[in-house]
Design an enzyme around this catalytic site. Structure first.
Site, PDB file in Angstrom:
ATOM      1  CG  HIS A 179      45.240  35.439  42.321  1.00 32.11           C
ATOM      2  ND1 HIS A 179      45.709  34.144  42.458  1.00 32.11           N
ATOM      3  CD2 HIS A 179      43.922  35.369  42.616  1.00 32.11           C
ATOM      4  CE1 HIS A 179      44.721  33.354  42.816  1.00 32.11           C
ATOM      5  NE2 HIS A 179      43.625  34.083  42.915  1.00 32.11           N
ATOM      6  CG  HIS A 197      39.878  32.475  39.253  1.00 33.55           C
ATOM      7  ND1 HIS A 197      41.229  32.591  38.987  1.00 33.55           N
ATOM      8  CD2 HIS A 197      39.721  32.774  40.565  1.00 33.55           C
ATOM      9  CE1 HIS A 197      41.867  32.955  40.094  1.00 33.55           C
ATOM     10  NE2 HIS A 197      40.977  33.073  41.067  1.00 33.55           N
ATOM     11  CG  HIS A 209      39.055  36.852  49.488  1.00 34.07           C
ATOM     12  ND1 HIS A 209      40.242  36.169  49.603  1.00 34.07           N
ATOM     13  CD2 HIS A 209      38.585  36.551  48.253  1.00 34.07           C
ATOM     14  CE1 HIS A 209      40.496  35.497  48.488  1.00 34.07           C
ATOM     15  NE2 HIS A 209      39.488  35.696  47.652  1.00 34.07           N
ATOM     16  CD  GLU A 269      42.038  32.841  45.970  1.00 36.30           C
ATOM     17  OE1 GLU A 269      41.227  32.855  45.042  1.00 36.30           O
ATOM     18  OE2 GLU A 269      42.637  33.874  46.367  1.00 36.30           O
TER      19      GLU A 269
END
Length: 285
Positions: A12, A59, A194, A241
């Site tokens: 996402h 977030h 990441h 995630e």
């Protein structure tokens, strides 16, 4: 009863949404990523569910960082798209399905998951980018109502991979016990590997990502054996995630049929992937 007909796992990354919003999908740096979505989008267009459950993390746009629930669910009939500091994305607000939300809430609590409830919630790129990956041109509305299911993957201690998989299994039972005949698509979002800050900023681990994409289809139990430290070490601090894919996978049958998958590096400074699974029993030969 309701039935999970498919599961879609997808990154996402906010820049994926920005590339779509700004007409950059044919640019050299983005074309391979978006070309990789095409087979999944074509299949999904022919298999539209009545409701979608989107597993994602906020977030700090819809939920203040002072209060970060481990697991939460939205029960509203409408979710505004959050303004993340650059104005709202030019995409539709999200229509909810409060009847299914309240059923899932009761079932999950009874199954041992103490869910936080959002009766109001703005949804950020964690939810809207996966909807755009599914439906690039939604027009005035997304393909179906959505139930948002939030997971804390940003503040320690995040839930374990095993706990996320167990939540997915409970979610699958809850969907199956809904008394109305509905078809449901489940989206697991986030990842892949990441890290956005610190000494390992820019870290990507294609070997771990490949292992994860294979195992999430064929041996998700293997992924539940990894600790949160394993995920951070192998996938980066934000790569954790990926445990949200396990919620999606837990809601599906033990054996699923992979429709399509694609892996791309880099989307911004993130590895990105899509994996689509058919949860329906294979037709007899």
């Amino acid at each position: 009863m309701a039935e999970v007909i498919w599961g879609l796992a997808t990154s996402h990354v906010p820049s994926i949404g920005a590339a779509m919003d700004r007409g950059k999908t044919e640019d050299e740096s983005w074309k391979d990523l978006f070309d990789g979505y095409a087979p999944a989008r074509a299949w999904l267009a022919e298999h539209r569910p009545d409701v979608a459950v989107v597993i994602y993390n906020d977030h700090a746009n819809g939920v203040d960082l002072d209060v970060v629930p481990t697991f939460a669910i939205g029960t509203s009939d409408h979710y505004d798209v959050a303004d993340e500091g650059f104005g709202k994305r030019p995409v539709p607000d999200v229509v909810g399905h409060p009847e299914l939300s309240l059923h899932l809430l009761e079932s999950l609590v009874d199954d041992g998951f103490d869910m936080t409830v959002f009766q109001e919630l703005d949804v950020d790129h964690g939810l809207t980018v996966p909807l755009s990956v599914w439906t690039p041109d939604p027009g005035e509305a997304w393909p179906c109502p959505v139930v948002p299911l939030l997971v804390n993957v940003i503040q320690y201690p995040q839930p374990t991979a095993a706990r996320c998989y167990a939540l997915g299994q409970a979610l699958g039972r809850a969907i199956a016990s809904f008394p109305q005949d509905l078809t449901v698509g489940v989206l697991g979002t986030g990842g892949m590997s990441h890290q956005l800050a610190g000494a390992r900023a820019g870290f990507i681990n294609p070997e771990f990502d490949a292992m994860f994409m294979e195992a999430v289809e064929t041996d998700p139990q293997r992924l539940t054996q990894l600790s949160r430290q394993d995920y951070v070490r192998e996938a980066g601090s934000e790569g954790i995630e990926m445990i949200m894919w396990l919620v999606m996978r837990g809601a599906m049958a033990a054996e699923v049929t992979k429709v399509h998958s694609h892996y791309f590096v880099p989307a911004s400074n993130t590895a990105a992937a899509v994996a689509l699974f058919d949860n329906r029993a294979p037709a007899p030969a």
